[in-house]
Design a protein around this motif. Structure first.
Motif, PDB file in Angstrom:
ATOM      1  N   VAL A  97     -30.435 -72.298 -24.052  1.00 20.42           N
ATOM      2  CA  VAL A  97     -31.225 -71.382 -23.482  1.00 20.42           C
ATOM      3  C   VAL A  97     -30.194 -70.450 -22.609  1.00 20.42           C
ATOM      4  O   VAL A  97     -30.440 -69.385 -22.428  1.00 20.42           O
ATOM      5  CB  VAL A  97     -32.147 -72.170 -22.408  1.00 20.42           C
ATOM      6  N   ILE A  98     -29.161 -70.902 -21.804  1.00 13.57           N
ATOM      7  CA  ILE A  98     -28.340 -70.232 -21.109  1.00 13.57           C
ATOM      8  C   ILE A  98     -27.182 -69.580 -21.875  1.00 13.57           C
ATOM      9  O   ILE A  98     -26.792 -70.393 -22.574  1.00 13.57           O
ATOM     10  CB  ILE A  98     -27.887 -71.100 -19.768  1.00 13.57           C
ATOM     11  N   PRO A  99     -27.002 -68.425 -21.725  1.00 13.32           N
ATOM     12  CA  PRO A  99     -25.612 -67.814 -22.574  1.00 13.32           C
ATOM     13  C   PRO A  99     -24.586 -68.444 -22.066  1.00 13.32           C
ATOM     14  O   PRO A  99     -24.505 -68.965 -21.074  1.00 13.32           O
ATOM     15  CB  PRO A  99     -25.698 -66.498 -22.132  1.00 13.32           C
ATOM     16  N   THR A 100     -23.509 -68.642 -23.068  1.00 15.76           N
ATOM     17  CA  THR A 100     -22.350 -69.302 -22.968  1.00 15.76           C
ATOM     18  C   THR A 100     -21.447 -68.721 -21.710  1.00 15.76           C
ATOM     19  O   THR A 100     -21.201 -67.435 -21.936  1.00 15.76           O
ATOM     20  CB  THR A 100     -21.493 -69.151 -24.195  1.00 15.76           C
ATOM     21  N   GLY A 101     -21.228 -69.343 -20.780  1.00 13.32           N
ATOM     22  CA  GLY A 101     -20.389 -68.842 -19.528  1.00 13.32           C
ATOM     23  C   GLY A 101     -21.086 -68.107 -18.512  1.00 13.32           C
ATOM     24  O   GLY A 101     -20.371 -67.328 -17.719  1.00 13.32           O
ATOM     25  N   TYR A 102     -22.251 -68.096 -18.487  1.00 14.60           N
ATOM     26  CA  TYR A 102     -23.224 -67.480 -17.601  1.00 14.60           C
ATOM     27  C   TYR A 102     -22.942 -67.803 -16.212  1.00 14.60           C
ATOM     28  O   TYR A 102     -22.678 -66.858 -15.387  1.00 14.60           O
ATOM     29  CB  TYR A 102     -24.766 -67.894 -18.098  1.00 14.60           C
ATOM     30  N   GLY A 103     -22.826 -69.057 -15.816  1.00 16.07           N
ATOM     31  CA  GLY A 103     -22.397 -69.255 -14.607  1.00 16.07           C
ATOM     32  C   GLY A 103     -21.082 -68.919 -13.876  1.00 16.07           C
ATOM     33  O   GLY A 103     -21.106 -68.321 -12.796  1.00 16.07           O
ATOM     34  N   TRP A 104     -20.106 -68.995 -14.841  1.00 16.41           N
ATOM     35  CA  TRP A 104     -18.703 -68.678 -14.385  1.00 16.41           C
ATOM     36  C   TRP A 104     -18.572 -67.164 -14.374  1.00 16.41           C
ATOM     37  O   TRP A 104     -18.058 -66.521 -13.435  1.00 16.41           O
ATOM     38  CB  TRP A 104     -17.607 -69.326 -15.428  1.00 16.41           C
TER      39      TRP A 104
END
Length: 289
Positions: A97-104
């Motif tokens: 669901v969350i794009p890769t590396g979104y948080g960083w």
């Protein structure tokens, strides 16, 4: 790039620190909109108008002060750009669901410049004001407490927008995680509820909106509806429901924005007509524009 085994472009050591954007597609119009928003904010913050000046000068100063609405434009762009990859995964039924590396990406784009500004500004404020309470305010920003609780706006009141932006960054992935197994149509409905209906309802009931002085207080979630139309446009595009002829509505937006700014200027010069409802109306004119 290589030609006959020779490296023409060598990888720079800074490349390892480069933060890739969330949206890997080119939208030329977004650069133009960013430029408008940047100019609005810069102009709004860098002019002083003598309060004893004549009526026309006051009108000009009042109009210049509307540059703060450039922040609303930034919020709309964030709603589109940040939610686009989430909608892409939703429409393609991707496992993640969350794009890769979104948080960083969000962290490296926000925290280092924030921390640097706090570290540079705090000593200057302490020396100029002889007020050691700035250390406590700086600590709240550096530890992230300012994003979840009210903090004094003495240090840098314009950072109120960063608080609202970060709250959006945190809310969006949580919503899409919770909606992972529901249909696209249901997802649109819940997104509308969370990012439009609830923020507007809370604001209407409490008469509270994000503030920057004396305290920076987002009154969560009252500021999230500024992202809503950007979120919905991204969703419509990914679902194939966005029609090309809808672009003509952009002409209406270009007309509506200066009208809204002129109305706000007039309200600034006539405090008796300036109240919650008139400001709410102008705010929505800007959001729609």
């Amino acid at each position: 790039m290589k030609i006959t085994g020779i490296n023409i472009f060598k990888k720079h050591w800074l490349d390892a620190w480069h933060v890739n954007p969330s949206l890997n597609r080119d939208y030329d119009f977004i650069d133009g909109l960013r430029g408008i928003a940047i100019l609005m904010v810069l102009i709004g913050h860098h002019f002083y108008i003598n309060p004893q000046a004549g009526a026309w000068v006051k009108l000009a100063g009042s109009f210049i002060s509307t540059g703060g609405y450039g922040v609303t434009l930034f919020f709309a762009l964030s709603g589109f750009l940040i939610s686009w990859p989430f909608w892409k995964r939703k429409t393609t039924k991707a496992a993640s669901v969350i794009p890769t590396g979104y948080g960083w990406r969000r962290f490296w784009k926000i925290y280092p410049p924030l921390a640097l500004s706090i570290i540079l500004l705090t000593p200057g404020y302490i020396l100029a004001k002889q007020d050691w309470s700035y250390i406590s305010i700086a600590t709240q920003w550096l530890t992230g407490l300012a994003f979840v609780m009210p903090v004094s706006g003495k240090l840098n009141p314009v950072m109120w927008s960063l608080v609202v932006e970060v709250q959006f960054y945190l809310t969006l992935p949580l919503v899409f995680i919770l909606l992972k197994r529901v249909s696209l149509k249901t997802c649109f409905g819940v997104i509308t509820l969370i990012f439009l209906v609830i923020p507007v309802t809370v604001r209407l009931l409490t008469r509270c909106s994000p503030t920057f002085y004396p305290n920076i207080n987002s009154y969560f979630p009252t500021g999230l509806d500024s992202f809503y139309l950007g979120i919905m446009i991204a969703g419509l595009e990914n679902s194939g429901a966005l029609k090309k002829n809808w672009a003509k509505m952009g002409d209406f937006g270009l007309l509506l924005l200066p009208i809204a700014l002129l109305i706000y200027s007039w309200l600034s010069l006539h405090p008796g007509q300036r109240n919650f409802w008139t400001l709410e109306g102008v705010n929505w004119m800007v959001k729609i524009a």
